[in-house]
Design an enzyme around this catalytic site. Structure first.
Site, PDB file in Angstrom:
ATOM      1  CE1 TYR A 259      -3.233   3.142   0.510  1.00 51.47           C
ATOM      2  CE2 TYR A 259      -1.448   3.502   2.416  1.00 51.47           C
ATOM      3  CZ  TYR A 259      -2.695   3.683   1.695  1.00 51.47           C
ATOM      4  OH  TYR A 259      -3.180   5.226   1.572  1.00 51.47           O
TER       5      TYR A 259
ATOM      6  CG  HIS B 240      -4.341   1.451   3.910  1.00 52.61           C
ATOM      7  ND1 HIS B 240      -4.979   0.665   3.226  1.00 52.61           N
ATOM      8  CD2 HIS B 240      -4.690   2.720   3.770  1.00 52.61           C
ATOM      9  CE1 HIS B 240      -5.985   1.373   2.701  1.00 52.61           C
ATOM     10  NE2 HIS B 240      -5.644   2.907   2.962  1.00 52.61           N
TER      11      HIS B 240
END
Length: 403
Positions: free
Chosen positions: A159, A213
């Site tokens: 991510y 995340h």
């Protein structure tokens, strides 16, 4: 003054955006951002079927009453689709009110609390060295704060890491969700090395941020927060799934690393326990997804009572309309912390002309009446909507995991 018409504008100059335009019988109009990444058309349908018909004929200056009409009157409250629709209406109404008053939005909110708004940029790289090069580029451009995300050996997709150096990171890059593979142990082993390298090269003055995340369990997040304390992060963001608010209490017991959360929040009630128990340091709920300026003001006021500061979500999947309104909010709000900033593509800025400026690591608010952002509808029509989905994560054994 009455609302004469309202309509949605869906356009994709670089990526998908949804804009609500509200026009009064006196010709004044306001615009609001209704973009919900990967679910754009759900908000469009909600606005067109349930919200816009109920707005016609109402007084646009009764912002508080209209907000409660849309929130309480809907019965089915909260949720990202509903609150993004309300957020767009609210943003557009504040734009109208400020234009009628002949003032920039921040003046209506109460005036300036600061002269400029500190932002953080995004530095990414396929490995630590590539990420450091991107940090250096940001420092040269004047940034005082940088979020760092680097590839992890043994994990194919991470991510926050762009595909190529210098590119913008765009996770919604496929028509249907791509499936990524995640390994927590490899990440936990690698992340502290990234922060150590950043501090070694850039020293202690640079504000360093990092986004997990939602990938860790509470005890894993506590371990990471404790391990990275020597690197003095500005914050560790979204270290666990946001639904489990009590987990932040466990993390807080183990580390002094500042914690940030809230980009997926859409209500004051999502953050209430986190703030009142002082389990977090920064709240990140964006104006669009959290019901607009009217609701986020309440959230910020509550946060301020407990020394929690704002750090609004600000990626490129929120349009310049939301960013412009956020800069006015940031200029006013007493308990401001920092503003996320990912520069939009040039074509996006052409469709959404604006008066805010980036200078020396900060935003300078504009003085145009309203929130200072407009939409060029003729240019917008050149960029039709294209379906794009966010990825999903699986562990190496195939278990679906948090993306």
């Amino acid at each position: 003054m009455k609302i004469e018409r309202a309509y949605t504008i869906v356009t994709a100059p670089g990526r998908n955006f949804v804009t609500l335009k509200i026009v009064t019988d006196e010709g004044t109009y306001g615009i609001g951002d209704a973009t919900l990444n990967g679910r754009e058309m759900a908000v469009v349908a909600y606005l067109e079927e349930h919200v816009i018909p109920a707005l016609i004929g109402r007084d646009p200056q009764r912002i508080e009453d209209i907000w409660h009409y849309l929130y309480r009157g809907a019965y089915w409250r909260r949720g990202p689709v509903t609150m993004s629709a309300i957020g767009a209406v609210d943003m557009a109404l504040w734009d109208i009110k400020a234009k009628v008053a002949g003032m920039p939005l921040y003046q209506l909110l109460g005036g300036k609390s600061r002269e400029r708004v500190m932002v953080y940029g995004h530095a990414t790289g396929k490995d630590i060295e590539a990420c450091l090069d991107e940090v250096a580029r940001h420092v040269e451009e004047g940034y005082r704060a940088v979020r760092v995300q680097a590839g992890v050996p043994g994990i194919a997709s991470i991510y926050g890491v762009a595909k190529k150096p210098g590119e913008r990171y765009e996770p919604a890059d496929a028509e249907l969700p791509a499936e990524h593979v995640w390994n927590t142990a490899k990440y936990l082993n690698h992340a502290p090395k990234l922060f150590a390298a950043v501090r070694e090269r850039f020293g202690d003055d640079l504000h360093v941020l990092h986004d997990v995340h939602h990938r860790l369990t509470p005890i894993e997040a506590a371990r990471l927060g404790k391990e990275v304390e020597p690197f003095n992060l500005f914050w560790l963001e979204d270290c666990v799934p946001a639904e489990n608010q009590e987990s932040f209490g466990l993390i807080r017991q183990h580390t002094t690393t500042p914690l940030a959360v809230g980009e997926v929040f859409n209500s004051l009630y999502d953050a209430k326990a986190l703030i009142e128990n002082q389990w977090i340091d920064y709240i990140r709920a964006p104006l669009t997804h959290a019901g607009g300026i009217t609701h986020v003001r309440r959230l910020a006021d509550l946060a301020g009572l407990y020394h929690v500061r704002t750090g609004f979500h600000g990626p490129t999947d929120l349009s310049p309309v939301c960013l412009g309104a956020a800069i006015h909010f940031d200029t006013w709000v007493p308990n401001f912390g920092i503003q996320e900033y990912m520069p939009h593509e040039a074509v996006t800025d052409e469709v959404f002309p604006h008066d805010y400026r980036f200078e020396d690591g900060h935003f300078l608010v504009g003085e145009t009446p309203g929130h200072g952002v407009d939409i060029d509808e003729e240019k917008a029509r050149k960029y039709p909507y294209r379906r794009a989905s966010l990825p999903v994560n699986r562990l190496e054994d195939g278990t679906l995991w948090h993306w």
